[in-house]
Write a protein that holds these residues in place. Structure first.
Motif, PDB file in Angstrom:
ATOM      1  N   SER A   1       0.876  -1.165   0.000  1.00  0.00           N
ATOM      2  CA  SER A   1       0.000   0.000   0.000  1.00  0.00           C
ATOM      3  C   SER A   1       0.913   1.214   0.000  1.00  0.00           C
ATOM      4  CB  SER A   1      -0.892   0.013   1.242  1.00  0.00           C
ATOM      5  OG  SER A   1      -1.790  -1.062   1.211  1.00  0.00           O
ATOM      6  N   LEU A   2       0.563   2.204  -0.785  1.00  0.00           N
ATOM      7  CA  LEU A   2       1.398   3.394  -0.933  1.00  0.00           C
ATOM      8  C   LEU A   2       0.575   4.647  -0.674  1.00  0.00           C
ATOM      9  CD1 LEU A   2       3.230   2.236  -4.148  1.00  0.00           C
ATOM     10  CD2 LEU A   2       4.287   2.487  -1.897  1.00  0.00           C
ATOM     11  N   PHE A   3       1.213   5.630  -0.094  1.00  0.00           N
ATOM     12  CA  PHE A   3       0.523   6.829   0.353  1.00  0.00           C
ATOM     13  C   PHE A   3       1.349   8.066   0.010  1.00  0.00           C
ATOM     14  CE2 PHE A   3      -2.299   4.472   3.286  1.00  0.00           C
ATOM     15  CZ  PHE A   3      -1.581   3.292   3.426  1.00  0.00           C
ATOM     16  N   TRP A   4       0.645   9.159  -0.178  1.00  0.00           N
ATOM     17  CA  TRP A   4       1.267  10.477  -0.205  1.00  0.00           C
ATOM     18  C   TRP A   4       0.601  11.344   0.861  1.00  0.00           C
ATOM     19  CZ3 TRP A   4       5.509  12.535  -2.317  1.00  0.00           C
ATOM     20  CH2 TRP A   4       6.108  11.888  -3.409  1.00  0.00           C
ATOM     21  N   TYR A   5       1.458  11.969   1.678  1.00  0.00           N
ATOM     22  CA  TYR A   5       0.996  12.904   2.688  1.00  0.00           C
ATOM     23  C   TYR A   5       1.615  14.276   2.430  1.00  0.00           C
ATOM     24  CZ  TYR A   5      -0.853   9.190   5.688  1.00  0.00           C
ATOM     25  OH  TYR A   5      -1.587   8.140   6.204  1.00  0.00           O
ATOM     26  N   VAL A   6       0.897  15.310   2.861  1.00  0.00           N
ATOM     27  CA  VAL A   6       1.421  16.669   2.783  1.00  0.00           C
ATOM     28  C   VAL A   6       1.491  17.247   4.188  1.00  0.00           C
ATOM     29  CG1 VAL A   6      -0.863  17.687   2.375  1.00  0.00           C
ATOM     30  CG2 VAL A   6       1.193  18.949   1.710  1.00  0.00           C
ATOM     31  N   GLN A   7       2.548  18.011   4.433  1.00  0.00           N
ATOM     32  CA  GLN A   7       2.704  18.667   5.734  1.00  0.00           C
ATOM     33  C   GLN A   7       3.021  20.139   5.485  1.00  0.00           C
ATOM     34  OE1 GLN A   7       6.024  17.421   8.235  1.00  0.00           O
ATOM     35  NE2 GLN A   7       4.840  17.861  10.075  1.00  0.00           N
ATOM     36  N   HIS A   8       2.093  21.002   5.844  1.00  0.00           N
ATOM     37  CA  HIS A   8       2.356  22.433   5.784  1.00  0.00           C
ATOM     38  C   HIS A   8       3.136  22.854   7.020  1.00  0.00           C
ATOM     39  CE1 HIS A   8      -0.854  22.175   2.728  1.00  0.00           C
ATOM     40  NE2 HIS A   8      -0.182  23.165   2.178  1.00  0.00           N
TER      41      HIS A   8
ATOM     42  N   ALA B   1       4.929   7.274   1.414  1.00  0.00           N
ATOM     43  CA  ALA B   1       5.042   6.259   2.455  1.00  0.00           C
ATOM     44  C   ALA B   1       4.528   4.930   1.931  1.00  0.00           C
ATOM     45  CB  ALA B   1       4.259   6.665   3.705  1.00  0.00           C
ATOM     46  N   SER B   2       5.056   3.883   2.504  1.00  0.00           N
ATOM     47  CA  SER B   2       4.667   2.523   2.140  1.00  0.00           C
ATOM     48  C   SER B   2       4.318   1.754   3.394  1.00  0.00           C
ATOM     49  CB  SER B   2       5.837   1.843   1.433  1.00  0.00           C
ATOM     50  OG  SER B   2       5.589   0.468   1.226  1.00  0.00           O
ATOM     51  N   GLY B   3       3.432   0.805   3.249  1.00  0.00           N
ATOM     52  CA  GLY B   3       3.174  -0.028   4.411  1.00  0.00           C
ATOM     53  C   GLY B   3       1.748  -0.438   4.511  1.00  0.00           C
ATOM     54  N   GLY B   4       1.414  -0.854   5.684  1.00  0.00           N
ATOM     55  CA  GLY B   4       0.071  -1.306   5.931  1.00  0.00           C
ATOM     56  C   GLY B   4       0.081  -2.291   7.068  1.00  0.00           C
ATOM     57  N   GLY B   5      -1.013  -2.403   7.710  1.00  0.00           N
ATOM     58  CA  GLY B   5      -1.058  -3.323   8.818  1.00  0.00           C
ATOM     59  C   GLY B   5      -0.459  -2.751  10.086  1.00  0.00           C
ATOM     60  N   ALA B   6      -0.259  -3.607  11.041  1.00  0.00           N
ATOM     61  CA  ALA B   6       0.184  -3.162  12.354  1.00  0.00           C
ATOM     62  C   ALA B   6       1.626  -2.689  12.367  1.00  0.00           C
ATOM     63  CB  ALA B   6       0.003  -4.289  13.368  1.00  0.00           C
ATOM     64  N   ASP B   7       2.368  -2.937  11.305  1.00  0.00           N
ATOM     65  CA  ASP B   7       3.747  -2.447  11.256  1.00  0.00           C
ATOM     66  C   ASP B   7       3.826  -0.961  10.991  1.00  0.00           C
ATOM     67  OD1 ASP B   7       5.095  -5.435   9.677  1.00  0.00           O
ATOM     68  OD2 ASP B   7       4.656  -4.944  11.770  1.00  0.00           O
ATOM     69  N   GLY B   8       2.719  -0.341  10.624  1.00  0.00           N
ATOM     70  CA  GLY B   8       2.742   1.090  10.382  1.00  0.00           C
ATOM     71  C   GLY B   8       3.346   1.444   9.038  1.00  0.00           C
ATOM     72  N   LEU B   9       3.686   2.701   8.877  1.00  0.00           N
ATOM     73  CA  LEU B   9       4.172   3.232   7.622  1.00  0.00           C
ATOM     74  C   LEU B   9       5.670   3.470   7.645  1.00  0.00           C
ATOM     75  CD1 LEU B   9       1.387   5.899   6.937  1.00  0.00           C
ATOM     76  CD2 LEU B   9       1.687   3.694   5.803  1.00  0.00           C
ATOM     77  N   THR B  10       6.297   3.211   6.493  1.00  0.00           N
ATOM     78  CA  THR B  10       7.693   3.588   6.272  1.00  0.00           C
ATOM     79  C   THR B  10       7.680   4.803   5.363  1.00  0.00           C
ATOM     80  OG1 THR B  10       8.449   1.308   6.490  1.00  0.00           O
ATOM     81  CG2 THR B  10       9.900   2.859   5.348  1.00  0.00           C
TER      82      THR B  10
ATOM     83  N   TYR C   1       4.993   8.092  16.105  1.00  0.00           N
ATOM     84  CA  TYR C   1       6.058   8.391  15.162  1.00  0.00           C
ATOM     85  C   TYR C   1       6.867   9.564  15.696  1.00  0.00           C
ATOM     86  CZ  TYR C   1       3.712   5.615  11.533  1.00  0.00           C
ATOM     87  OH  TYR C   1       3.150   4.592  10.802  1.00  0.00           O
ATOM     88  N   LYS C   2       8.137   9.588  15.327  1.00  0.00           N
ATOM     89  CA  LYS C   2       9.010  10.704  15.684  1.00  0.00           C
ATOM     90  C   LYS C   2       9.465  11.389  14.400  1.00  0.00           C
ATOM     91  CE  LYS C   2      13.410  11.801  17.984  1.00  0.00           C
ATOM     92  NZ  LYS C   2      14.586  11.242  18.719  1.00  0.00           N
ATOM     93  N   GLN C   3       9.334  12.719  14.378  1.00  0.00           N
ATOM     94  CA  GLN C   3       9.854  13.500  13.253  1.00  0.00           C
ATOM     95  C   GLN C   3      11.019  14.344  13.751  1.00  0.00           C
ATOM     96  OE1 GLN C   3       7.340  16.554  11.320  1.00  0.00           O
ATOM     97  NE2 GLN C   3       8.122  15.805   9.365  1.00  0.00           N
ATOM     98  N   ASP C   4      12.194  14.088  13.211  1.00  0.00           N
ATOM     99  CA  ASP C   4      13.379  14.784  13.703  1.00  0.00           C
ATOM    100  C   ASP C   4      13.539  16.154  13.048  1.00  0.00           C
ATOM    101  OD1 ASP C   4      15.640  12.634  11.795  1.00  0.00           O
ATOM    102  OD2 ASP C   4      14.475  14.377  11.173  1.00  0.00           O
ATOM    103  N   SER C   5      14.633  16.794  13.364  1.00  0.00           N
ATOM    104  CA  SER C   5      14.853  18.169  12.889  1.00  0.00           C
ATOM    105  C   SER C   5      14.997  18.250  11.372  1.00  0.00           C
ATOM    106  CB  SER C   5      16.087  18.769  13.550  1.00  0.00           C
ATOM    107  OG  SER C   5      17.224  17.981  13.259  1.00  0.00           O
ATOM    108  N   LYS C   6      15.310  17.145  10.737  1.00  0.00           N
ATOM    109  CA  LYS C   6      15.394  17.104   9.277  1.00  0.00           C
ATOM    110  C   LYS C   6      14.084  16.643   8.652  1.00  0.00           C
ATOM    111  CE  LYS C   6      20.371  16.387   9.178  1.00  0.00           C
ATOM    112  NZ  LYS C   6      21.502  15.565   8.679  1.00  0.00           N
TER     113      LYS C   6
ATOM    114  N   LYS D   1       9.803   8.541  11.508  1.00  0.00           N
ATOM    115  CA  LYS D   1      10.138   7.144  11.762  1.00  0.00           C
ATOM    116  C   LYS D   1       9.193   6.581  12.806  1.00  0.00           C
ATOM    117  CE  LYS D   1      14.203   4.246  12.299  1.00  0.00           C
ATOM    118  NZ  LYS D   1      15.671   4.245  12.508  1.00  0.00           N
ATOM    119  N   ILE D   2       8.728   5.380  12.566  1.00  0.00           N
ATOM    120  CA  ILE D   2       7.804   4.779  13.524  1.00  0.00           C
ATOM    121  C   ILE D   2       8.551   4.362  14.783  1.00  0.00           C
ATOM    122  CG2 ILE D   2       8.013   2.454  12.542  1.00  0.00           C
ATOM    123  CD1 ILE D   2       4.938   2.209  13.170  1.00  0.00           C
ATOM    124  N   MET D   3       7.909   4.573  15.921  1.00  0.00           N
ATOM    125  CA  MET D   3       8.487   4.176  17.195  1.00  0.00           C
ATOM    126  C   MET D   3       7.795   2.919  17.725  1.00  0.00           C
ATOM    127  SD  MET D   3       8.683   7.908  18.991  1.00  0.00           S
ATOM    128  CE  MET D   3       9.657   7.361  20.382  1.00  0.00           C
TER     129      MET D   3
END
Lengths: 112, 112
Positions: free
Chosen positions: A32-39, A92-101, B35-40, B44-46
């Protein structure tokens, strides 16, 4: 193991021109693949997701992405950039209880 | 109604202190994450946690511990805070089978 590579740390486009943000993935199974945006100083907003249905995925705010298994890519596009699109974008990639990479992010700059 | 809410939004504390960040979701999701988002801006999932299993990222120091009083809450406790713990921490939840993730707005932790 999964990994996500965003090929550009920064992308700069002029307002009204197309946007292309590149993402490659590595996965031992169909991901599963995702795109997120962060302002700036905001949380993560989901733009779109691919979960093995149609390979062309339409998202919010005019964004879309195409899943290409042969190229292991999931690039994000928008036909015409708007000033409000300036932000950090995460694939991001992933899915399930492992969360997203997550990939390392692409900073999108919109020139007036 | 906020789907995933975190408190506090900002947290400034001294080295060596112990602090907690709270997270609540009202989506009825079965899995929660930190998840932790660092200064860069790297995310990363915790941890991921559902009622049955806690999955810990092996790179997370054992000073960090998740606590889940019930299915709708996953709090993050941090002992003996260090300067390097300064980051933005995001809570998220998902319904594993649908692979839809919702993120909180983040907690900016500054250790001085």
């Amino acid at each position: 193991a999964q990994s996500v590579t965003q090929l550009d740390s920064h992308v700069s486009v002029s307002e009204g021109t197309p946007v292309l943000l590149r993402c490659n993935y590595s996965s031992s199974y169909s991901p599963s693949l995702f795109w997120y945006v962060q302002h700036p100083n905001k949380g993560l907003q989901l733009l779109l997701k691919y979960t093995s249905a149609a390979t062309l995925v339409k998202g919010i705010n005019g964004f879309e992405a195409e899943f290409k298994k042969s190229e292991t890519s999931f690039h994000l596009t928008k036909p015409s950039a708007h000033m409000s699109d300036a932000a950090e974008y995460f694939c991001a990639s992933g899915g399930g209880a492992d969360g997203l990479t997550f990939g390392k992010g692409t900073h999108l700059i919109i020139q007036p | 109604d906020t789907a995933v809410s975190q408190t506090p939004k900002y947290l400034v504390t001294q080295m060596g202190n112990d602090k907690s960040i709270k997270c609540e979701q009202n989506l009825g999701h079965d899995t929660m994450y930190w998840y932790k988002q660092d200064s860069k801006k790297f995310l990363k999932i915790m941890f991921s946690y559902n009622n049955k299993e806690l999955i810990i990222n092996e790179t997370v120091p054992n000073r960090f511990s998740p606590k889940s009083p019930d299915k709708a809450h996953l709090n993050l406790h941090i002992n003996s805070l260090e300067l390097g713990d300064s980051a933005v921490y995001f809570c998220a939840s998902s319904q594993v089978l649908t692979r839809g993730y919702t993120f909180g707005s983040g907690t900016r932790l500054t250790v001085v």
